[in-house]
Design a protein around this motif. Structure first.
Motif, short mmCIF file in Angstrom:
data_model
loop_
_atom_site.label_atom_id
_atom_site.label_comp_id
_atom_site.label_asym_id
_atom_site.label_seq_id
_atom_site.Cartn_x
_atom_site.Cartn_y
_atom_site.Cartn_z
N ARG A 89 0.87 -1.18 0.00
CA ARG A 89 0.00 0.00 0.00
C ARG A 89 0.90 1.22 0.00
N GLY A 90 1.13 1.73 -1.19
CA GLY A 90 2.05 2.86 -1.31
C GLY A 90 3.46 2.40 -0.96
N ARG A 91 4.06 3.07 0.02
CA ARG A 91 5.44 2.72 0.42
C ARG A 91 5.49 1.62 1.47
N GLU A 92 4.33 1.26 2.02
CA GLU A 92 4.30 0.27 3.08
C GLU A 92 3.77 -1.07 2.58
N VAL A 93 4.14 -2.11 3.29
CA VAL A 93 3.59 -3.44 3.06
C VAL A 93 2.81 -3.80 4.31
N VAL A 94 1.55 -4.14 4.11
CA VAL A 94 0.69 -4.53 5.23
C VAL A 94 0.64 -6.06 5.23
N TYR A 95 0.99 -6.64 6.38
CA TYR A 95 1.02 -8.09 6.52
C TYR A 95 -0.24 -8.59 7.20
#
Length: 117
Positions: A89-95
């Motif tokens: 999600r954009g610059r982040e990775v949601v686990y």
């Protein structure tokens, strides 16, 4: 004369239960790999965190008070074992957990240990 309530119960030896069918060798190997992936305390804590909701790395770092590189390393192990998946999600990775069964394994293991103490 004795009545049925006067007679002591007789304890019989029970025959062993029939053996459960053993899964195929490949399933046993995969189950062993999965359990090994869950075997580290930090990975158990990650699964417990993800059980309540998906999280990004910095949220896991804050919640578990472990360094970002260590969280990332453990997430790689969990991801390669098919325990978690990451969605960018954009610059982040949601686990998130791939499956609720995995959380049950961890929750049951922790509950078992807590009962023993």
């Amino acid at each position: 004369m004795t009545t049925p309530t006067d007679v002591a119960p007789v304890h019989h030896e029970h025959a062993p239960a029939p053996a459960a069918e053993t899964p195929a060798s490949a399933a046993l190997v995969a189950a062993g790999d999965l359990l090994r992936a869950l075997a580290a305390p930090v990975r158990i804590a990650i699964v417990l965190q993800l059980r309540s909701s998906p999280r990004c790395v910095h949220e896991l770092v804050d919640a578990l008070e472990v360094t970002q590189p260590l969280i990332s390393q453990h997430l790689r192990v969990l991801k390669s074992a098919g325990v978690v998946r990451g969605d960018r999600r954009g610059r982040e990775v949601v686990y998130r957990l791939v499956d609720d069964h995995l959380a049950h394994i961890v929750v049951d293991a922790v509950a078992h240990v807590e009962e023993e103490s």
